[in-house]
Scaffold this motif. Structure first.
Motif, mmCIF file in Angstrom:
data_model
loop_
_atom_site.group_PDB
_atom_site.id
_atom_site.type_symbol
_atom_site.label_atom_id
_atom_site.label_comp_id
_atom_site.label_asym_id
_atom_site.label_seq_id
_atom_site.Cartn_x
_atom_site.Cartn_y
_atom_site.Cartn_z
ATOM 1 N N LYS A 86 0.833 -1.210 0.000
ATOM 2 C CA LYS A 86 0.000 0.000 0.000
ATOM 3 C C LYS A 86 0.863 1.253 0.000
ATOM 4 C CE LYS A 86 -2.110 1.256 3.800
ATOM 5 N NZ LYS A 86 -3.031 1.208 4.968
ATOM 6 N N SER A 87 2.039 1.144 0.626
ATOM 7 C CA SER A 87 2.958 2.280 0.711
ATOM 8 C C SER A 87 3.945 2.315 -0.448
ATOM 9 C CB SER A 87 3.715 2.212 2.050
ATOM 10 O OG SER A 87 2.810 2.206 3.138
ATOM 11 N N LYS A 88 3.686 1.512 -1.490
ATOM 12 C CA LYS A 88 4.476 1.523 -2.734
ATOM 13 C C LYS A 88 5.914 1.033 -2.536
ATOM 14 C CE LYS A 88 0.869 3.431 -4.638
ATOM 15 N NZ LYS A 88 -0.093 2.594 -5.399
ATOM 16 N N VAL A 89 6.099 0.145 -1.577
ATOM 17 C CA VAL A 89 7.422 -0.442 -1.350
ATOM 18 C C VAL A 89 7.601 -1.623 -2.301
ATOM 19 C CG1 VAL A 89 8.876 -1.653 0.331
ATOM 20 C CG2 VAL A 89 7.453 0.270 1.065
ATOM 21 N N ASP A 90 8.804 -1.803 -2.811
ATOM 22 C CA ASP A 90 9.144 -2.962 -3.636
ATOM 23 C C ASP A 90 9.375 -4.148 -2.688
ATOM 24 O OD1 ASP A 90 9.982 -4.778 -5.503
ATOM 25 O OD2 ASP A 90 11.742 -3.662 -6.155
ATOM 26 N N VAL A 91 8.437 -5.080 -2.656
ATOM 27 C CA VAL A 91 8.489 -6.211 -1.720
ATOM 28 C C VAL A 91 8.818 -7.484 -2.478
ATOM 29 C CG1 VAL A 91 7.218 -7.534 0.009
ATOM 30 C CG2 VAL A 91 6.717 -5.112 -0.299
ATOM 31 N N LYS A 92 9.779 -8.239 -1.961
ATOM 32 C CA LYS A 92 10.110 -9.542 -2.514
ATOM 33 C C LYS A 92 9.789 -10.614 -1.461
ATOM 34 C CE LYS A 92 11.582 -7.909 -6.375
ATOM 35 N NZ LYS A 92 10.771 -8.099 -7.596
ATOM 36 N N VAL A 93 8.860 -11.502 -1.807
ATOM 37 C CA VAL A 93 8.448 -12.570 -0.892
ATOM 38 C C VAL A 93 9.216 -13.836 -1.240
ATOM 39 C CG1 VAL A 93 6.544 -14.028 -0.136
ATOM 40 C CG2 VAL A 93 6.166 -11.591 -0.534
ATOM 41 N N ILE A 94 9.997 -14.322 -0.273
ATOM 42 C CA ILE A 94 10.775 -15.547 -0.442
ATOM 43 C C ILE A 94 10.129 -16.622 0.433
ATOM 44 C CG2 ILE A 94 13.046 -16.619 -0.218
ATOM 45 C CD1 ILE A 94 14.212 -13.717 -0.363
#
Length: 370
Positions: A25-33
């Motif tokens: 929601k805060s426009k962070v680049d998230v990588k889910v491992i």
């Protein structure tokens, strides 16, 4: 800003899901491992919360010990971390995935945030290996996201700096509130699906490694004795997939009619059945946190707990696994204590934990870049 979330079990996914959505929601680049330690159960939660992992390691194989699991995870997680060039890593709780995520972060000089930090029993072998994992992650983490004052004080007593500890509550409450708000229409349907609408039942879960074998047998003997004296009560038991656990449950409850033995439930289903229970018996840490928000007294089937807040708040009782103690406390709950426990306040949070975690990460990353 690129943040890696590393997890592999259903409880981790439940507690990471609100953080994932807050970051997105805060426009962070998230990588889910996703390490895939409990893959089948894990994907029930990922689908519910609409999370698609960027990496799926499928690390589990039959007969794999902790040493092999750890070494294989280190190699696979490090490959991804090096490729992605993460700014921050988040791990949750006390699993081998969490420990390895923190360790790989350390090896690559990436700051690590530990969600649900500061839980302690004081016995490195109980629970095993979780207690050791917590302490090892603590030595690595830059930011300790502690749920309660008890957890903060545990960390301070071990010498961690106050500036690196943030009391934020527990993300499991964020997840529970999300389900109650967004999926409330499904909860009654699920109770009907399992034939529980008109039944008064006790919900029981038991799966921890230290309870395998005789502790589980003793517990079930006490439960069965009580239920055979109280004909209006049913027992609902979602059974862990481990065959050692299932064998004991089936043997000890053989011939007892008012039992409903089912496979592990999807998270939404479990919330529904927990919501309809008379009370709960469990060795699960997550259930101890969720039950107060639903007004459910909880009997904790362990000799120690890293969640003393629930005991102190009066929402839970630590009763161990001896058949006599189990029977005794089930009888005690027949009186006024049940009402007191069901009305106790939840000490674990207000549903805004994920927002607090995001703001603290933002502050830390900006501080690193100044």
């Amino acid at each position: 800003m690129k943040i890696g979330l590393i997890f592999g079990t259903r409880p981790e996914a439940i507690k990471m899901a609100p953080v994932y959505h807050e970051l997105k929601k805060s426009k962070v680049d998230v990588k889910v491992i996703s390490t895939g330690q409990h893959r089948e159960m894990l994907y029930q939660v990922l689908n519910l919360f609409e999370i698609q992992p960027d990496y799926e390691l499928n690390i589990m194989k039959e007969g794999q010990g902790l040493s092999e699991l750890t070494s294989r995870l280190i190699q696979k997680v490090e490959e991804i971390v090096k490729e992605e060039k993460l700014d921050f890593i988040l791990v949750q709780g006390d699993t081998t995935s969490a420990f390895v995520g923190a360790l790989v972060g350390f090896y690559n000089k990436i700051p690590v945030g530990h969600i649900e930090a500061g839980l302690r029993t004081g016995d490195i072998y109980s629970p095993f290996p979780e207690e050791a994992n917590r302490k090892l992650i603590g030595n690595i983490a830059k930011v300790h996201f502690a749920p309660t004052d008890v957890n903060v004080n545990n960390l301070l007593a071990e010498g961690y700096k106050n500036d690196n500890i943030q009391k934020v509550g527990n993300t499991v409450i964020d997840a529970l509130y999300w389900v109650k708000e967004n999926r409330s229409a499904d909860l009654d349907f699920i109770k009907e699906k399992y034939g529980l609408i008109d039944k008064k039942y006790i919900l029981m879960t038991m799966h921890r490694r230290e309870n395998w074998g005789n502790p589980m047998r003793d517990t079930l003997k006490g439960v069965r004795r009580y239920l055979e004296e109280n004909k209006e009560l049913y027992l609902v038991f979602p059974m862990h997939m481990n065959p050692l656990v299932r064998e004991v449950i089936r043997e000890e409850l053989e011939g007892f009619g008012r039992k409903i033995l089912i496979d592990p439930l999807e998270y939404l289903e479990f919330i529904s059945i927990m919501d309809g229970a008379h009370y709960i018996m469990t060795d699960s840490g997550g259930v101890q946190e969720e039950a107060p928000s639903l007004g459910k007294p909880t009997l904790v089937l362990r000799n120690t707990t890293e969640r003393p807040e629930a005991i102190e708040a009066g929402t839970a009782k630590l009763i161990g696994t001896s058949s006599e103690e189990v029977y005794k406390y089930m009888k005690v709950l027949e009186g006024d204590l049940y009402i007191e426990m069901s009305k106790a306040n939840n000490p674990y949070g207000d549903g805004r934990t994920s927002k607090k975690i995001y703001l603290e990460i933002l502050k830390n990353i900006k501080g690193e870049q100044l």
